[in-house]
Design a protein around this motif. Structure first.
Motif, short mmCIF file in Angstrom:
data_model
loop_
_atom_site.label_atom_id
_atom_site.label_comp_id
_atom_site.label_asym_id
_atom_site.label_seq_id
_atom_site.Cartn_x
_atom_site.Cartn_y
_atom_site.Cartn_z
N PRO A 194 0.83 -1.22 0.00
CA PRO A 194 0.00 0.00 0.00
C PRO A 194 0.85 1.26 0.00
O PRO A 194 2.05 1.21 0.25
CB PRO A 194 -0.78 -0.14 1.31
CG PRO A 194 0.17 -0.87 2.21
CD PRO A 194 0.87 -1.87 1.33
N GLU A 195 0.21 2.36 -0.30
CA GLU A 195 0.86 3.67 -0.29
C GLU A 195 -0.10 4.67 0.38
O GLU A 195 -1.21 4.86 -0.14
CB GLU A 195 1.16 4.13 -1.72
CG GLU A 195 2.03 3.18 -2.53
CD GLU A 195 2.10 3.60 -4.00
OE1 GLU A 195 2.29 4.80 -4.26
OE2 GLU A 195 1.94 2.73 -4.86
N PRO A 196 0.30 5.32 1.46
CA PRO A 196 1.56 5.13 2.20
C PRO A 196 1.54 3.82 2.99
O PRO A 196 0.51 3.12 3.01
CB PRO A 196 1.58 6.34 3.13
CG PRO A 196 0.14 6.63 3.39
CD PRO A 196 -0.56 6.35 2.08
N VAL A 197 2.68 3.52 3.64
CA VAL A 197 2.80 2.29 4.40
C VAL A 197 3.56 2.57 5.69
O VAL A 197 4.44 3.43 5.74
CB VAL A 197 3.52 1.21 3.57
CG1 VAL A 197 4.94 1.64 3.23
CG2 VAL A 197 3.52 -0.13 4.28
N THR A 198 3.22 1.83 6.73
CA THR A 198 3.90 1.97 8.01
C THR A 198 5.24 1.24 7.98
O THR A 198 5.33 0.12 7.44
CB THR A 198 3.03 1.40 9.14
OG1 THR A 198 1.77 2.08 9.16
CG2 THR A 198 3.71 1.56 10.49
N LYS A 199 6.26 1.84 8.53
CA LYS A 199 7.59 1.24 8.56
C LYS A 199 7.52 -0.14 9.21
O LYS A 199 6.91 -0.32 10.27
CB LYS A 199 8.56 2.14 9.32
CG LYS A 199 10.00 1.66 9.28
CD LYS A 199 10.93 2.68 9.91
CE LYS A 199 12.39 2.23 9.81
NZ LYS A 199 13.31 3.25 10.39
N GLY A 200 8.17 -1.12 8.56
CA GLY A 200 8.18 -2.48 9.07
C GLY A 200 7.06 -3.34 8.52
O GLY A 200 7.12 -4.58 8.63
N LYS A 201 6.05 -2.73 7.93
CA LYS A 201 4.95 -3.48 7.34
C LYS A 201 5.35 -4.03 5.96
O LYS A 201 6.37 -3.64 5.38
CB LYS A 201 3.71 -2.60 7.21
CG LYS A 201 3.13 -2.16 8.54
CD LYS A 201 2.60 -3.35 9.32
CE LYS A 201 1.90 -2.90 10.60
NZ LYS A 201 1.35 -4.03 11.37
N THR A 202 4.51 -4.92 5.43
CA THR A 202 4.81 -5.57 4.15
C THR A 202 4.35 -4.74 2.96
O THR A 202 3.23 -4.21 2.95
CB THR A 202 4.12 -6.95 4.08
OG1 THR A 202 4.66 -7.78 5.12
CG2 THR A 202 4.38 -7.62 2.73
N ILE A 203 5.24 -4.61 2.00
CA ILE A 203 4.91 -3.97 0.72
C ILE A 203 4.83 -5.07 -0.33
O ILE A 203 5.73 -5.90 -0.44
CB ILE A 203 5.98 -2.95 0.31
CG1 ILE A 203 6.08 -1.81 1.32
CG2 ILE A 203 5.69 -2.40 -1.09
CD1 ILE A 203 7.23 -0.86 1.05
N THR A 204 3.75 -5.08 -1.07
CA THR A 204 3.59 -6.03 -2.17
C THR A 204 3.90 -5.32 -3.48
O THR A 204 3.31 -4.27 -3.78
CB THR A 204 2.16 -6.61 -2.22
OG1 THR A 204 1.90 -7.29 -0.99
CG2 THR A 204 2.02 -7.59 -3.37
N VAL A 205 4.82 -5.89 -4.24
CA VAL A 205 5.23 -5.27 -5.50
C VAL A 205 4.82 -6.17 -6.65
O VAL A 205 5.31 -7.31 -6.77
CB VAL A 205 6.75 -5.03 -5.54
CG1 VAL A 205 7.11 -4.22 -6.80
CG2 VAL A 205 7.22 -4.31 -4.29
N THR A 206 3.91 -5.68 -7.48
CA THR A 206 3.44 -6.45 -8.63
C THR A 206 3.88 -5.77 -9.93
O THR A 206 4.34 -4.63 -9.93
CB THR A 206 1.90 -6.57 -8.62
OG1 THR A 206 1.34 -5.26 -8.63
CG2 THR A 206 1.43 -7.31 -7.37
N GLY A 207 3.72 -6.48 -11.02
CA GLY A 207 4.07 -5.92 -12.32
C GLY A 207 3.87 -6.96 -13.41
O GLY A 207 3.37 -8.06 -13.16
N LYS A 208 4.27 -6.57 -14.62
CA LYS A 208 4.16 -7.51 -15.73
C LYS A 208 5.23 -7.22 -16.77
O LYS A 208 5.49 -6.06 -17.12
CB LYS A 208 2.78 -7.43 -16.39
CG LYS A 208 2.58 -8.45 -17.50
CD LYS A 208 1.15 -8.47 -18.03
CE LYS A 208 0.98 -9.55 -19.08
NZ LYS A 208 -0.41 -9.65 -19.58
N LEU A 209 5.84 -8.28 -17.26
CA LEU A 209 6.80 -8.21 -18.36
C LEU A 209 6.10 -8.73 -19.61
O LEU A 209 5.59 -9.86 -19.62
CB LEU A 209 8.03 -9.06 -18.05
CG LEU A 209 9.07 -9.19 -19.17
CD1 LEU A 209 9.70 -7.84 -19.51
CD2 LEU A 209 10.16 -10.21 -18.78
#
Length: 288
Positions: A194-209
């Protein structure tokens, strides 16, 4: 029937059809370069191939540059125009020189060609003399996904045919002077949440090639490819690699990281023989 006819038509020039020297300049004993053109039709490319590395006299090709030394990247709709220059020398000066690209195991079995559109002109190349003996001649070639780039089988290494003719009727033909790459254009996306995110929490990074498919003129996921997740701290100009993951069966990318500091995440693909390298535009994450 996108292209087959076009490929056949242009490949007929693989022997210097347009390098014929004017009769007034050519020696009576010199061969007519046009006679070296393979007999082709719009149905049968390379029905008879020209001799490999044919030549008469002391004309020499000293250099060929394709697209400024860069690979040729073609998408699904836009034509790619690029320049090929041939530098040649002859004691009597250079009359004409040009190059074209062809794909396949040999000229008799070529399945693709990118040739100048002005092959019927008396002089094909636009030549600039650097001395009385040497000239660099340029031609513009066009790779068109709706015409001569008609299938994915054409992605990868192409050979460069080059020819030059002197003012005295001497000439040289190099069937495969060098190679170059014609590649399927690539795209790469990223989204960090998510954006913003709390420090230490999980960020999920998606995309496509994904990359251009010349068979159906659409973009499809590039599967099972190593892609780097990279991070650039806010205020920095440099990305560093966090980890390497593999695109799935549809080209999708997904991984997780812990939020540490404000910055940009992106995916980075190094490229392959058939597909160019590409970087996603960085996605900023505000860590609170």
């Amino acid at each position: 029937m996108r292209i087959r006819a076009t490929v056949a038509a242009v490949t007929g020039a693989l022997a210097l059809s347009a390098l014929a020297v004017p009769a007034a300049q050519a020696d009576d004993h010199m061969p007519n370069l046009a006679s070296l053109v393979p007999s082709t039709s719009k149905a049968t490319p390379f029905a008879a191939a020209a001799p490999t590395d044919e030549g008469v006299g002391d004309t020499k090709i000293t250099g060929v540059t394709v697209n400024g030394g860069k690979n040729i990247v073609v998408g699904t709709t836009v034509k790619k125009s690029f320049t090929v220059s041939v530098t040649a020398t002859d004691p009597e000066g250079i009359y004409d020189a040009f190059a074209m690209l062809w794909h396949g195991p040999d000229t008799e079995n070529a399945d693709g060609a990118i040739a100048p559109e002005n092959l019927d002109d008396e002089q094909v190349g636009t030549c600039t003399n650097s001395s009385v003996t040497t000239a660099t001649c340029k031609v513009t070639l066009i790779a068109d996904p709706n015409e001569n780039i008609y299938s994915n089988i054409l992605a990868g290494t192409w050979k460069v045919w080059a020819g030059a003719a002197g003012n005295d009727g001497d000439y040289v033909i190099r069937d495969a002077y060098k190679t170059t790459k014609v590649q399927r254009a690539s795209k790469l996306t990223v989204n960090a949440s998510p954006e913003p995110v709390t420090k230490g929490k999980t960020i999920t990074v998606t995309g496509k090639l994904s990359r251009a498919n010349w068979d159906d003129l659409k973009y499809h996921g590039y599967t099972n490819q190593p892609v780097k997740l990279q991070f650039r701290k806010k205020g920095s100009d440099t990305y560093s690699t966090v980890k390497t993951i593999t695109s799935n069966s549809t080209g999708e990318l997904k991984t997780t990281v812990k939020a540490a500091t404000d910055g940009y995440f992106r995916y980075s693909f190094a490229g392959t023989t058939t597909t160019p390298a590409v970087n996603a535009t960085g996605d900023f994450v505000d860590v609170r």
